[in-house]
Design a protein around this motif. Structure first.
Motif, short mmCIF file in Angstrom:
data_model
loop_
_atom_site.label_atom_id
_atom_site.label_comp_id
_atom_site.label_asym_id
_atom_site.label_seq_id
_atom_site.Cartn_x
_atom_site.Cartn_y
_atom_site.Cartn_z
N SER A 33 6.54 -12.91 -1.35
CA SER A 33 5.90 -13.20 -0.38
C SER A 33 6.02 -14.35 -0.91
CB SER A 33 4.08 -13.21 -0.54
OG SER A 33 4.40 -13.39 -2.04
N ILE A 144 2.30 0.57 9.93
CA ILE A 144 2.88 -1.47 9.27
C ILE A 144 3.24 -2.14 9.96
CG2 ILE A 144 4.98 -1.79 7.92
CD1 ILE A 144 3.50 0.38 5.61
N MET A 155 -1.73 -7.12 2.96
CA MET A 155 -1.50 -5.70 3.26
C MET A 155 -1.89 -4.86 2.23
SD MET A 155 1.04 -3.98 5.33
CE MET A 155 1.01 -3.71 7.19
N LEU A 157 -2.68 -0.97 0.68
CA LEU A 157 -1.72 0.47 1.15
C LEU A 157 -2.02 1.57 -0.09
CD1 LEU A 157 2.54 -0.33 1.60
CD2 LEU A 157 0.33 -0.12 3.46
N ARG A 167 9.79 0.56 3.72
CA ARG A 167 10.01 0.02 2.40
C ARG A 167 10.41 -1.68 2.93
NH1 ARG A 167 9.08 1.10 -2.98
NH2 ARG A 167 10.10 -0.92 -4.22
N LEU A 170 7.99 -4.10 4.08
CA LEU A 170 7.04 -4.47 3.51
C LEU A 170 8.36 -5.89 2.54
CD1 LEU A 170 5.70 -1.01 2.35
CD2 LEU A 170 5.02 -2.83 3.94
N ILE A 177 1.71 -7.37 -0.91
CA ILE A 177 1.03 -6.32 -0.45
C ILE A 177 0.91 -5.57 -2.10
CG2 ILE A 177 2.72 -4.53 -0.18
CD1 ILE A 177 2.82 -5.91 1.97
N GLU A 179 -0.27 -1.97 -3.69
CA GLU A 179 -0.51 -0.67 -3.61
C GLU A 179 -1.33 -0.44 -3.80
OE1 GLU A 179 4.51 1.12 -2.79
OE2 GLU A 179 3.98 -0.93 -4.40
N ASP A 189 5.39 -4.78 -4.54
CA ASP A 189 4.80 -5.88 -5.19
C ASP A 189 4.02 -6.05 -5.68
OD1 ASP A 189 6.35 -7.98 -4.11
OD2 ASP A 189 5.45 -7.97 -2.02
#
Length: 371
Positions: A33, A144, A155, A157, A167, A170, A177, A179, A189
């Motif tokens: 980011s 996405i 976001m 996930l 990917r 993202l 991001i 996960e 990230d």
């Protein structure tokens, strides 16, 4: 005009942390980011066309030649550019919402995670936009792309496996991001999760400690549920480590495997390997189906076969016999992900560099009557 490659942007490795906030291991890439989001100007520059031509190609392909549109779309695919549907509609760069993608809305674990995430975000007045992937990586990619067009502020996930295009999108999104429900080897990230393979390995060890040796595994017939695939891998690894051979595996039904399919799978398991004395199911729902089928056939649980599940759903506590399972704090996954997201957004707005972080969520085997 020939296109040119963008210079790679690199950064220093950042530390990771456990759920208690203490340092864990390190990862080698700077949080994405901090990097600028690809713009229409980038597409124009790299394709050799004007921004107006790029805009026309995106809005109405018929207004430009097929060759021009193909070249522009090729650049868009390469750099992960996503058109901004909010352009001109916001005076600030803040959309006021976060998006989260979950495999299903029928699973109480994921609904609890969404509740935890919502509770964390509500402190700031941020809204949650929820997407449903149906365990499909292709569907996740579509969502996405669609979500990023609305410029969410972050976001969340489920899982760490994504298509190559997803990917790229993202990594180019320039938003936090996170996960969850997994510990991917190469995170996009940030991560809030646990090792599904280690959890399954722990269950095998638990059963062996209770005297079982011929342990089977019941899972879905495809790897659409990547966390289920990791649980199977953990089972196989533990069986090998303990010198119990390759084990006995039944793959039955498209994930998420249902109660009915669990029942069908145990019948097939016992017919094929009558020596099986315990079975690990990919989820509590399939484990419930296994137990119901055992009741119908007059097979004692755990006398004839012990049964273990995963997820600690309500059905595992109410079932007779109650189901031994792996429990994870699903709500806490969402709460921790939301808090990490808010912290990251604050630091970005303050102009700080944000290094990748991993928050590890604890899991444990809960021993009940079925084993």
């Amino acid at each position: 005009m020939a296109t040119e490659e963008k210079d790679p942007k690199t950064g220093t490795a950042g530390g990771t942390m456990r759920a208690d906030g203490n340092p864990d291991d390190s990862r080698g890439s700077l949080f994405r980011s901090n990097l600028p989001r690809p713009t229409m100007a980038d597409v124009a520059r790299l394709s050799g066309f004007s921004a107006m031509t790029v805009s026309r190609a995106l809005k109405d392909g018929a207004s430009v030649s097929a060759t021009t549109r193909e070249r522009i779309l090729g650049v868009i695919e390469e750099i992960g550019y996503v058109p901004d549907l909010t352009a001109g509609g916001l005076s600030s760069k803040r959309s006021g919402f976060i998006t989260a993608l979950v495999p299903t809305i029928n699973n109480s674990n994921f609904s609890d995670t969404a509740c935890g995430l919502t509770d964390a975000l509500s402190e700031r007045g941020l809204q949650l936009l929820l997407g449903y992937t149906d365990y499909s990586s292709g569907r996740e990619e579509e969502l996405i792309s669609a979500m990023l067009r609305r410029r969410p502020e972050g976001m969340i996930l489920t899982g760490g496996f994504h298509t190559e295009r997803a990917r790229r999108l993202l990594e180019s999104a320039a938003i936090p991001i996170i996960e969850t429900w997994d510990l991917p080897e190469a995170p996009v990230d940030q991560v809030v999760g646990f090792s599904n393979a280690d959890a399954s390995r722990a269950m095998v060890h638990h059963l062996v400690e209770r005297g079982y040796r011929n342990i089977g595994f019941i899972g879905g017939s495809s790897n659409r549920d990547t966390r289920g695939a990791d649980r199977r891998a953990g089972y196989e690894a533990a069986m090998s480590e303990l010198g119990l051979g390759e084990g006995h595996i039944i793959t039955f039904g498209t994930p998420p495997i249902s109660m009915e399919q669990g029942g069908q799978a145990i019948a097939q398991m016992i017919e094929q390997w009558p020596e099986v004395d315990a079975v690990i199911c990919v989820s509590d729902l399939s484990a419930f189906g296994v137990i119901m089928e055992c009741h119908r056939r007059g097979w004692s649980v755990p006398g004839r076969v012990a049964v273990a599940g995963f997820g600690d759903f309500e059905v595992s506590r109410c079932c007779w016999p109650s189901i031994t399972t792996v429990t994870v704090n699903s709500y806490d996954i969402g709460k921790q992900a939301g808090e990490l997201l808010l912290s990251t957004i604050d630091r970005i707005r303050a102009g700080e560099e944000v290094a990748p972080a991993t928050v590890k969520i604890d899991f444990k085997v809960v021993s009940r009557e079925s084993t």
